[in-house]
Design a protein around this motif. Structure first.
Motif, PDB file in Angstrom:
ATOM      1  N   ARG A 446       0.826  -1.211   0.000  1.00  0.00           N
ATOM      2  CA  ARG A 446       0.000   0.000   0.000  1.00  0.00           C
ATOM      3  C   ARG A 446       0.862   1.263   0.000  1.00  0.00           C
ATOM      4  O   ARG A 446       0.448   2.311   0.487  1.00  0.00           O
ATOM      5  CB  ARG A 446      -0.935  -0.005   1.211  1.00  0.00           C
ATOM      6  N   LEU A 447       2.055   1.137  -0.567  1.00  0.00           N
ATOM      7  CA  LEU A 447       2.981   2.263  -0.607  1.00  0.00           C
ATOM      8  C   LEU A 447       2.373   3.485  -1.287  1.00  0.00           C
ATOM      9  O   LEU A 447       2.606   4.625  -0.883  1.00  0.00           O
ATOM     10  CB  LEU A 447       4.265   1.836  -1.340  1.00  0.00           C
ATOM     11  N   GLU A 448       1.557   3.240  -2.321  1.00  0.00           N
ATOM     12  CA  GLU A 448       0.979   4.347  -3.083  1.00  0.00           C
ATOM     13  C   GLU A 448      -0.427   4.734  -2.610  1.00  0.00           C
ATOM     14  O   GLU A 448      -1.092   5.553  -3.239  1.00  0.00           O
ATOM     15  CB  GLU A 448       0.913   3.966  -4.571  1.00  0.00           C
ATOM     16  N   ASP A 449      -0.886   4.136  -1.521  1.00  0.00           N
ATOM     17  CA  ASP A 449      -2.226   4.413  -1.009  1.00  0.00           C
ATOM     18  C   ASP A 449      -2.180   5.717  -0.205  1.00  0.00           C
ATOM     19  O   ASP A 449      -1.832   5.730   0.987  1.00  0.00           O
ATOM     20  CB  ASP A 449      -2.700   3.240  -0.138  1.00  0.00           C
ATOM     21  N   GLY A 450      -2.546   6.820  -0.847  1.00  0.00           N
ATOM     22  CA  GLY A 450      -2.447   8.134  -0.204  1.00  0.00           C
ATOM     23  C   GLY A 450      -3.289   8.264   1.038  1.00  0.00           C
ATOM     24  O   GLY A 450      -2.854   8.852   2.043  1.00  0.00           O
ATOM     25  N   SER A 451      -4.501   7.737   1.014  1.00  0.00           N
ATOM     26  CA  SER A 451      -5.378   7.866   2.184  1.00  0.00           C
ATOM     27  C   SER A 451      -4.822   7.100   3.371  1.00  0.00           C
ATOM     28  O   SER A 451      -4.912   7.560   4.522  1.00  0.00           O
ATOM     29  CB  SER A 451      -6.787   7.372   1.842  1.00  0.00           C
ATOM     30  N   ARG A 452      -4.236   5.923   3.116  1.00  0.00           N
ATOM     31  CA  ARG A 452      -3.651   5.145   4.210  1.00  0.00           C
ATOM     32  C   ARG A 452      -2.447   5.881   4.810  1.00  0.00           C
ATOM     33  O   ARG A 452      -2.269   5.914   6.039  1.00  0.00           O
ATOM     34  CB  ARG A 452      -3.230   3.767   3.685  1.00  0.00           C
ATOM     35  N   VAL A 453      -1.626   6.469   3.957  1.00  0.00           N
ATOM     36  CA  VAL A 453      -0.461   7.209   4.432  1.00  0.00           C
ATOM     37  C   VAL A 453      -0.901   8.394   5.287  1.00  0.00           C
ATOM     38  O   VAL A 453      -0.364   8.643   6.375  1.00  0.00           O
ATOM     39  CB  VAL A 453       0.410   7.679   3.252  1.00  0.00           C
ATOM     40  N   GLU A 454      -1.900   9.127   4.823  1.00  0.00           N
ATOM     41  CA  GLU A 454      -2.365  10.297   5.573  1.00  0.00           C
ATOM     42  C   GLU A 454      -2.978   9.900   6.908  1.00  0.00           C
ATOM     43  O   GLU A 454      -2.809  10.590   7.922  1.00  0.00           O
ATOM     44  CB  GLU A 454      -3.382  11.069   4.725  1.00  0.00           C
ATOM     45  N   ARG A 455      -3.672   8.744   6.940  1.00  0.00           N
ATOM     46  CA  ARG A 455      -4.247   8.270   8.199  1.00  0.00           C
ATOM     47  C   ARG A 455      -3.123   7.899   9.189  1.00  0.00           C
ATOM     48  O   ARG A 455      -3.215   8.201  10.388  1.00  0.00           O
ATOM     49  CB  ARG A 455      -5.156   7.067   7.932  1.00  0.00           C
ATOM     50  N   ALA A 456      -2.074   7.281   8.683  1.00  0.00           N
ATOM     51  CA  ALA A 456      -0.940   6.920   9.531  1.00  0.00           C
ATOM     52  C   ALA A 456      -0.234   8.172  10.053  1.00  0.00           C
ATOM     53  O   ALA A 456       0.227   8.212  11.203  1.00  0.00           O
ATOM     54  CB  ALA A 456       0.038   6.040   8.747  1.00  0.00           C
TER      55      ALA A 456
END
Length: 598
Positions: A446-456
């Motif tokens: 999920r390296l490119e999953d922007g929403s997951r990155v922002e949630r983290a």
């Protein structure tokens, strides 16, 4: 020697697989050089004998053949050097370096990274993949040089059988050189730890991270003195061995010089009595000169082979260690989708390799599914070791760890790690990445999953960090590589965000996760992760383990484990442990008073 032969064969096979045409070409060039070493003196003898008989045509033809052999030899030598370097470059860069890095980085555990014998081999191989690949060709050169010596001695024997005895004197330098190289190789291994220490101290005194503390403490001169002392310790061992090796080489060449002079005396005496022709005399003299160069080449190639043997031995040791580690019982079972009962430790103990005292001993406890567990204790009590055991970085020396009744060693490590999230005190820094990539590495698919990155990022209370960077999440990191450098606390927030990338871990480990953060950030982050732990417990029955020396952050845990000298000395809730008035209560009160005074 047998191991070296096996390593050479393996390396030649690797050369063939990497570049078969060049590998085959090298062998053909070696054969051409071998033939020319005998062809030139024979052509010269034919030229002289034909001249003395008055056979002009034969003499001219033999002279032309000698000239052609000289030309071909020069061309072949030049081709051989460039082709050999090309083959070694190809093998070392495309095969060996990736293989060495893979063997270090892809083993399931991290015990090998804490073993001095392993690190000594890594020190030898650091930047030496070229030398490992060269070792095989040094061995081949030694074989062809030995064949060349054999041909030279046969030619000398055709002049006088007595000259064959020169082989004894030719062997002496080889034996002495081998003796000397063995001393040097042993010294390289014996001094590897001191050499590694001086390199570490040099890196420490020249790094930006330690530079501030070193200057404030005015410790630069002392660290430099220690670095120099470690260097001297290594060099005393190595220089002494090299001096003794030089003495052995002098003895060997002195013996050869005596035999060489004796051989020429025999040839001249035979010619003076008329039992040898002028061509025989020229043959003997040219072959004797060739013998000297052949012996020198044999000594050099044998020296290269022995030097490479040290590297090849280290390389083979690492490969065998990696193979042994991978052949140990490897789990194949998938972890459960949802934890039902939890994790149990039954008589678990662990002793670090080379240590005589256990880091953990006789640990028996049950961690219920969905619980938040805090592990506390003084420094060196075994807190981080317990976390590493749960992550399968270490294998228990004694006892078993069970996940819903299944031995952890029977679970597939890659699948267990895919259901594990962790933030460590000694967190990683990933320069030459953007902040988005540095966080996204926590869940690579999920390296490119922007929403997951922002949630983290939000979970780690790192929105202010993102806002402070010139390109936000797309800001390159690492000043050394042209990016933006972060403070210690900012790097730790990035590590915390990375740990929060996975949404369904069965084990969520926070090992001193806020050691570099201020109190408000710490409080905010722990509040969030407590909520995260509750959500995780509902979804997967996941267990959150918090390793901390700050007692105020663990009071809300469902279960608190107090470790001391590698043993579980107390366990219970905060209220139970305070009421008991034991070690936890004393440490909590001491820390609370310290904070109130601060």
């Amino acid at each position: 020697m047998r191991q070296y032969i096996r390593s050479t064969i393996a390396m030649l096979r690797l050369s063939w697989q990497t570049t078969p045409i060049l590998t085959c070409g090298l062998f053909l060039l070696d054969i051409a050089l071998l033939v020319s070493s005998a062809g030139l003196p024979l052509a010269l003898r034919a030229t002289v004998d034909a001249t003395t008989r008055g056979a002009v045509d034969t003499a001219v033809g033999a002279a032309a053949a000698a000239a052609a052999i000289c030309t071909v030899t020069a061309v072949v030598n030049s081709l051989h050097v460039s082709m050999r370097n090309r083959v070694i470059d190809q093998v070392s860069e495309t095969r060996l370096k990736p293989r060495i890095a893979r063997d270090i980085a892809t083993l399931d555990g991290i015990e090998h990274l804490e073993r001095s014998d392993y690190l000594d081999r890594v020190t030898l191989l650091r930047g030496s993949a070229w030398g490992v690949a060269e070792g095989a060709w040094a061995a081949i050169t030694t074989v062809f040089t030995a064949l060349r010596l054999g041909l030279v001695l046969l030619l000398m024997g055709s002049v006088s059988p007595w000259l064959v005895g020169l082989v004894v004197f030719a062997v002496v330098p080889l034996w002495c050189n081998k003796r000397g190289r063995t001393l040097v190789n042993r010294a390289e291994i014996d001094s590897a730890e001191a050499f590694r220490l001086q390199r570490h101290l040099f890196d420490l005194t020249t790094s930006a991270d330690a530079g501030k503390e070193i200057r404030v403490a005015r410790a630069g001169a002392e660290l430099t003195r220690r670095q120099a002392a470690a260097w001297d310790d290594a060099m005393v061992i190595r220089s002494g061995a090299r001096l003794r090796a030089t003495c052995w080489r002098l003895v060997g060449w002195a013996a050869f010089a005596l035999g060489f002079v004796g051989a020429l005396t025999v040839v001249v005496h035979s010619y003076s009595r008329g039992s040898a022709s002028a061509g025989d005399l020229l043959l003997a003299v040219s072959v004797a000169a060739t013998l000297e160069s052949a012996v020198q080449a044999a000594v050099n190639s044998a020296g290269e082979a022995l030097e490479a043997e040290r590297l090849m031995h280290a390389y083979t040791w690492l490969r065998e260690y990696a193979a042994t580690e991978r052949s140990r019982a490897v789990g194949t079972l998938p972890p459960p989708e949802v934890l039902r009962t939890g994790i149990s430790l039954k008589n678990v103990g662990y002793t670090h390799p080379g240590s005589h005292s256990p880091a953990l001993e006789a640990l028996n406890l049950s961690i219920p599914a969905g619980s938040v567990v805090a592990v506390v204790g003084e420094f060196g009590s075994g807190k981080s070791t317990l976390g590493k055991l749960l992550c399968k970085f270490y294998r228990p020396t004694t006892g078993t760890i069970e996940v819903d009744g299944t031995d952890l060693t029977e679970l597939d490590t890659a699948l267990w790690r895919a259901r594990t999230s962790a933030a460590f005190q000694d967190f990683g820094r990933y320069p030459q990445t953007t902040l988005r990539e540095s966080v996204g590495l926590g869940d690579l698919p999920r390296l490119e999953d922007g929403s997951r990155v922002e949630r983290a990022i939000r979970a780690a209370d790192a929105e202010a960090l993102v806002a402070s960077l010139p390109q936000g999440l797309d800001t390159p990191l690492g000043q050394t590589f042209g990016g933006i450098d972060l403070s210690e606390g900012q790097w730790q927030k990035a590590a915390l965000a990375r740990a929060g990338m996975r949404s369904d871990p069965l084990l969520f480990l926070l090992d001193e996760p806020t050691a570099s953060l201020d109190a408000p950030s710490e409080h905010t982050i722990f509040e969030h992760y407590m909520r995260h732990a509750s959500a995780l417990a509902r979804r997967t029955g996941g267990i959150t383990v918090i390793v901390s020396h700050r007692f105020s952050t663990v009071a809300g845990a469902d279960l608190i484990l107090v470790l001391g000298d590698g043993r579980l000395v107390e366990q219970g809730t905060h209220e139970e442990l305070m009421e008991r008035g034991g070690i936890y209560s004393d440490l909590y009160d001491i820390q609370a008073r310290a904070y109130s005074l601060g």
